[in-house]
Design a protein around this motif. Structure first.
Motif, mmCIF file in Angstrom:
data_model
loop_
_atom_site.group_PDB
_atom_site.id
_atom_site.type_symbol
_atom_site.label_atom_id
_atom_site.label_comp_id
_atom_site.label_asym_id
_atom_site.label_seq_id
_atom_site.Cartn_x
_atom_site.Cartn_y
_atom_site.Cartn_z
ATOM 1 N N GLN A 192 6.465 -18.802 -6.067
ATOM 2 C CA GLN A 192 7.146 -17.508 -5.906
ATOM 3 C C GLN A 192 7.092 -16.796 -7.252
ATOM 4 O O GLN A 192 7.431 -17.384 -8.277
ATOM 5 C CB GLN A 192 8.595 -17.691 -5.464
ATOM 6 N N ILE A 193 6.618 -15.559 -7.219
ATOM 7 C CA ILE A 193 6.460 -14.820 -8.478
ATOM 8 C C ILE A 193 7.120 -13.456 -8.343
ATOM 9 O O ILE A 193 6.893 -12.737 -7.366
ATOM 10 C CB ILE A 193 4.968 -14.662 -8.843
ATOM 11 N N ASP A 194 7.959 -13.129 -9.308
ATOM 12 C CA ASP A 194 8.589 -11.809 -9.363
ATOM 13 C C ASP A 194 7.832 -10.928 -10.340
ATOM 14 O O ASP A 194 7.505 -11.367 -11.455
ATOM 15 C CB ASP A 194 10.042 -11.922 -9.849
ATOM 16 N N LEU A 195 7.596 -9.706 -9.916
ATOM 17 C CA LEU A 195 6.909 -8.739 -10.770
ATOM 18 C C LEU A 195 7.775 -7.485 -10.790
ATOM 19 O O LEU A 195 8.174 -7.004 -9.721
ATOM 20 C CB LEU A 195 5.563 -8.430 -10.102
ATOM 21 N N ASN A 208 0.984 -0.001 -0.856
ATOM 22 C CA ASN A 208 0.661 -1.120 0.038
ATOM 23 C C ASN A 208 0.120 -0.652 1.381
ATOM 24 O O ASN A 208 -0.628 -1.362 2.049
ATOM 25 C CB ASN A 208 1.894 -1.995 0.283
ATOM 26 N N ARG A 209 0.537 0.529 1.802
ATOM 27 C CA ARG A 209 0.211 0.952 3.166
ATOM 28 C C ARG A 209 -1.186 1.541 3.297
ATOM 29 O O ARG A 209 -1.525 2.079 4.343
ATOM 30 C CB ARG A 209 1.249 1.977 3.675
ATOM 31 N N GLU A 210 -1.980 1.471 2.254
ATOM 32 C CA GLU A 210 -3.350 1.977 2.368
ATOM 33 C C GLU A 210 -4.319 1.061 1.632
ATOM 34 O O GLU A 210 -3.926 0.283 0.767
ATOM 35 C CB GLU A 210 -3.444 3.417 1.825
ATOM 36 N N CYS A 211 -5.584 1.206 2.021
ATOM 37 C CA CYS A 211 -6.624 0.435 1.334
ATOM 38 C C CYS A 211 -7.690 1.390 0.780
ATOM 39 O O CYS A 211 -8.802 0.977 0.480
ATOM 40 C CB CYS A 211 -7.241 -0.589 2.287
ATOM 41 N N TYR A 212 -7.327 2.652 0.649
ATOM 42 C CA TYR A 212 -8.215 3.664 0.056
ATOM 43 C C TYR A 212 -8.566 3.244 -1.379
ATOM 44 O O TYR A 212 -9.621 3.568 -1.883
ATOM 45 C CB TYR A 212 -7.452 4.989 0.079
ATOM 46 N N HIS A 213 -7.600 2.521 -2.012
ATOM 47 C CA HIS A 213 -7.824 2.106 -3.398
ATOM 48 C C HIS A 213 -8.491 0.728 -3.511
ATOM 49 O O HIS A 213 -8.774 0.278 -4.615
ATOM 50 C CB HIS A 213 -6.489 2.091 -4.165
ATOM 51 N N CYS A 214 -8.717 0.055 -2.367
ATOM 52 C CA CYS A 214 -9.101 -1.367 -2.452
ATOM 53 C C CYS A 214 -10.496 -1.599 -3.031
ATOM 54 O O CYS A 214 -10.695 -2.515 -3.833
ATOM 55 C CB CYS A 214 -9.015 -2.022 -1.071
ATOM 56 N N GLU A 215 -11.460 -0.785 -2.590
ATOM 57 C CA GLU A 215 -12.841 -1.020 -3.031
ATOM 58 C C GLU A 215 -12.950 -1.011 -4.550
ATOM 59 O O GLU A 215 -13.538 -1.898 -5.158
ATOM 60 C CB GLU A 215 -13.709 0.123 -2.506
ATOM 61 N N GLY A 217 -10.249 -0.937 -6.613
ATOM 62 C CA GLY A 217 -9.093 -1.537 -7.285
ATOM 63 C C GLY A 217 -8.935 -3.029 -7.109
ATOM 64 O O GLY A 217 -8.254 -3.675 -7.911
ATOM 65 N N HIS A 218 -9.520 -3.603 -6.060
ATOM 66 C CA HIS A 218 -9.249 -5.016 -5.743
ATOM 67 C C HIS A 218 -10.527 -5.813 -5.485
ATOM 68 O O HIS A 218 -10.813 -6.220 -4.349
ATOM 69 C CB HIS A 218 -8.359 -5.110 -4.495
ATOM 70 N N PRO A 219 -11.335 -6.070 -6.535
ATOM 71 C CA PRO A 219 -12.581 -6.805 -6.296
ATOM 72 C C PRO A 219 -12.359 -8.192 -5.685
ATOM 73 O O PRO A 219 -13.168 -8.631 -4.863
ATOM 74 C CB PRO A 219 -13.216 -6.904 -7.689
ATOM 75 N N GLU A 220 -11.285 -8.868 -6.055
ATOM 76 C CA GLU A 220 -11.080 -10.228 -5.528
ATOM 77 C C GLU A 220 -10.565 -10.177 -4.088
ATOM 78 O O GLU A 220 -11.021 -10.928 -3.222
ATOM 79 C CB GLU A 220 -10.092 -11.022 -6.404
ATOM 80 N N LEU A 221 -9.615 -9.267 -3.818
ATOM 81 C CA LEU A 221 -9.074 -9.179 -2.455
ATOM 82 C C LEU A 221 -10.165 -8.800 -1.458
ATOM 83 O O LEU A 221 -10.232 -9.341 -0.347
ATOM 84 C CB LEU A 221 -7.940 -8.139 -2.404
ATOM 85 N N MET A 374 -3.924 -11.584 -8.846
ATOM 86 C CA MET A 374 -4.754 -10.520 -9.434
ATOM 87 C C MET A 374 -4.510 -9.201 -8.700
ATOM 88 O O MET A 374 -4.391 -8.139 -9.321
ATOM 89 C CB MET A 374 -6.233 -10.920 -9.375
ATOM 90 N N THR A 375 -4.401 -9.293 -7.369
ATOM 91 C CA THR A 375 -4.195 -8.072 -6.578
ATOM 92 C C THR A 375 -2.865 -7.416 -6.946
ATOM 93 O O THR A 375 -2.782 -6.190 -7.111
ATOM 94 C CB THR A 375 -4.251 -8.430 -5.077
ATOM 95 N N ASN A 376 -1.834 -8.235 -7.094
ATOM 96 C CA ASN A 376 -0.520 -7.683 -7.470
ATOM 97 C C ASN A 376 -0.572 -7.013 -8.838
ATOM 98 O O ASN A 376 0.016 -5.945 -9.043
ATOM 99 C CB ASN A 376 0.533 -8.795 -7.532
ATOM 100 N N ALA A 377 -1.265 -7.665 -9.783
ATOM 101 C CA ALA A 377 -1.343 -7.084 -11.130
ATOM 102 C C ALA A 377 -2.089 -5.757 -11.064
ATOM 103 O O ALA A 377 -1.710 -4.777 -11.713
ATOM 104 C CB ALA A 377 -2.041 -8.060 -12.075
ATOM 105 N N GLN A 378 -3.148 -5.716 -10.264
ATOM 106 C CA GLN A 378 -3.905 -4.465 -10.119
ATOM 107 C C GLN A 378 -3.031 -3.391 -9.477
ATOM 108 O O GLN A 378 -2.988 -2.236 -9.924
ATOM 109 C CB GLN A 378 -5.162 -4.727 -9.273
ATOM 110 N N ASP A 379 -2.302 -3.771 -8.417
ATOM 111 C CA ASP A 379 -1.431 -2.792 -7.751
ATOM 112 C C ASP A 379 -0.336 -2.293 -8.701
ATOM 113 O O ASP A 379 -0.002 -1.102 -8.692
ATOM 114 C CB ASP A 379 -0.786 -3.408 -6.506
#
Ligand code: 3BY
Ligand code: FES
Ligand code: FE
Length: 424
Positions: A192-195, A208-215, A217-221, A374-379
Motif C-alpha cells: 500500500q503506497i500513499d502519494l 484518471n477518467r481519460e486515457c488521452y494522456h496515456c500514449e 504519458g504512460h509507456p509502462e502501462l 511508475m504510472t502513479n508517479a507519471q500521473d
C-alpha cells in the motif's frame, strides 16, 4: 456612519451559483473550481460529506480489532472489525470531551481507550467503562457515533451523511456479480503506497477518467492497457489501428473465456444522473493479457479466488467521486483519492493478492507494483502541471477530446452534487 458588512455565506453562495451556472459542458471547469478555498469547502460538504466514499479494503482489517483511520476533510473516521467480525465505522472523537481516540493510521486494539481520561469503548462502539462517574451515569447514552459503512465484495465505503444516498443497494448487486469471482475477501495486502499529489482532487479524478494522456504519458502501462480506451470505434486514429486490431482479437478471446465461466463482462456505464454513479467492465489487456506487467504475464502465480485462468484481462470499476480499481486474475489494484487541501490530494494505492500467496515464491513485490508505481508517479506529475496551469491567470477552460467523455461525465456528476446544496 454605516459600515457595510457583507454576509460571507451569501457571497460564497452567489460565487458558487454563478460558477455552476457558467459551467460549459464539454469544457474543463473554470479555475476557481480548482483553486478557491470556498469551492473546496463546498466540495467537502456537497460531495465528501454526503456521498459514499471508497476508503479501504476488507483485507486491511482482516482480524477482530484491526482498524484503519481515514481523514475526510476535517473528519477522522475509525473503520474497525468488531469481535463478531462485523465492519463498523465511527467518528474518531471521544464522547467525553471530544479527544481524538486513535491517532495511528492503522493498528489493532482489544478495546478503544481514550488517551485523555481513559473512557473505554468496545470495537462495536459501545462505551464499556468511564471511571468515577455517578451511580446513575448511563453508559448506553455515550457510545461512539457511528458512520454509515458498507463493504461491496471486500471494498469498504463510508458515508458521513445521516441519511446516505440509498441507490447504492441497487448498484451493489450489480457490482458484486462482476467482483464475485475475484473473492476480494480472501486477499491480503501485498503493498500500500500513499502519494500526496499537488493538485485539486477533481484534477486527480479527471486525469484518471481519460486515457488521452496515456500514449505519451504512460509507456509502462500501455504495454498492456490499450491506448484506444475512450475512443468510439469509428474514431480510432490511424496510428492506433494496429493496437485496435490486437484489442479486437483479445476481446474475442476474453469474451469466450468469460462466457464459458459465466462471468459478466459487458460495460455498465452510469457515471452521471445518480448519486452512486459508476462504470464497470471487463476488458482485454495487451501483451500476454494477464496482468499489469511489462510483458503482460501474471505477477502472482497464485490466482485470486478459484480462478482457473490468468487470462481474464482487467475488470475495472470506477465509482464517483473518488475511486478507480482494476481486478485482474492474479491481483487487484485499488485506488482512493481523498482531498487534503484545495491543491493537495492523497492518492492511496493498494495491491491485493490471494491470502495464501507468498512473497518471493508466488510473487515478486517489485514486479507486482512496478507498472502502477511508475504510472502513479507519471500521473502525479501531470496533475501537478495541470494545477500550476489552472492557477495561472492565463488559464481558460478548454475543450475535451471525444475520448475524454468520462471526464465530462465526472464533472457533470460533480456539478449535479454541488447543485443539490447550492441555491441557484
Ligand atoms: O485507471 C484507469 O481507470 C485508467 C488508466 C488509464 C486511464 N484510466 C481510464
Ligand atoms: Fe476522552 Fe475524556 S476526552 S475520556
Ligand atoms: Fe494516467
Amino acid at each position: 456612519m454605516t459600515i457595510f458588512a457583507p454576509n460571507p455565506d451569501a457571497t460564497a453562495t452567489s460565487t458558487l451559483s454563478s460558477l455552476i451556472r457558467r459551467r460549459r459542458p464539454g469544457f474543463s471547469l473554470e479555475a476557481e473550481f480548482y483553486t478557491d478555498p470556498t469551492v473546496f469547502a463546498a466540495d467537502l460538504d456537497a460531495v465528501f460529506g454526503r456521498h459514499w466514499i471508497f476508503v479501504a479494503t476488507e483485507a486491511e482489517i482482516a482480524e477482530e480489532g484491526d482498524y484503519v483511520t481515514v481523514t475526510v476533510g476535517k473528519a477522522s473516521v475509525i473503520i474497525i472489525r468488531d469481535d463478531d467480525f462485523e465492519i463498523r465505522a465511527f467518528r474518531n472523537v471521544c464522547r467525553h470531551r471530544g479527544a481524538r481516540l486513535l491517532n495511528e493510521e492503522r493498528g489493532s486494539v482489544g478495546n478503544i481507550v481514550c488517551g485523555y481520561h481513559q473512557w473505554t469503548y468496545s470495537p462495536d462502539g459501545s462505551l464499556l467503562h468511564a471511571k468515577d462517574q455517578p451511580a446513575d451515569f448511563d453508559k448506553s447514552c455515550f457510545g461512539l457515533r457511528s458512520v454509515s459503512v458498507r463493504s461491496e465484495g471486500g471494498l469498504i465505503f463510508i458515508c458521513l451523511a445521516a441519511e446516505p444516498p440509498n441507490d447504492f443497494d441497487e448498484v451493489s448487486a450489480r457490482i458484486e456479480a462482476y467482483l464475485g469471482p475475484h473473492q476480494l475477501t480472501n486477499t491480503k495486502v501485498a503493498a500500500q503506497i500513499d502519494l500526496v499529489e499537488h493538485a485539486n482532487w477533481k484534477l486527480v479524478m479527471e486525469n484518471n477518467r481519460e486515457c488521452y494522456h496515456c500514449e505519451a504519458g504512460h509507456p509502462e502501462l500501455t504495454c498492456t492497457f490499450f491506448p484506444t480506451y475512450g475512443h468510439a470505434v469509428e474514431d480510432i486514429p490511424t496510428r492506433l489501428l494496429p493496437a485496435h486490431a490486437r484489442y479486437l482479437q483479445a476481446e474475442h478471446d476474453l469474451e469466450t473465456a468469460c462466457s464459458d465461466r459465466g462471468y459478466p463482462y459487458e460495460l455498465i456505464h452510469e457515471l452521471t444522473g445518480r448519486p452512486s454513479a459508476f462504470r464497470i467492465q471487463r476488458e482485454a489487456l495487451d501483451g500476454a493479457g494477464e496482468s499489469y506487467t511489462i510483458d503482460g504475464t501474471a505477477a502472482s502465480q497464485k490466482l485470486l479466488g478459484d480462478l482457473d485462468t490468468p487470462r481474464l484481462g482487467r475488470l475495472s470499476l470506477h465509482h464517483q467521486p473518488n475511486m478507480w480499481s482494476h481486478f485482474l486474475a492474479d491481483h487487484a489494484v485499488v485506488f482512493s483519492a481523498l482531498p487534503l487541501d484545495v491543491d493537495r490530494t492523497l492518492v492511496r494505492t493498494t495491491w491485493l493478492v490471494h491470502s495464501d500467496a507468498v512473497e518471493g515464491e508466488d510473487y515478486d513485490l517489485d514486479n507486482l507494483t512496478a507498472v502502477w508505481k511508475m504510472t502513479n508517479a507519471q500521473d502525479a506529475g501531470l496533475c501537478a502541471l495541470a494545477q500550476t496551469g489552472v492557477s495561472d491567470p492565463g488559464y481558460l477552460p478548454g475543450p475535451y477530446a471525444p475520448s475524454e467523455s468520462d471526464v465530462d461525465d465526472f464533472v457533470t456528476w460533480y456539478i449535479e452534487r454541488l447543485s443539490e446544496v447550492v441555491e441557484p
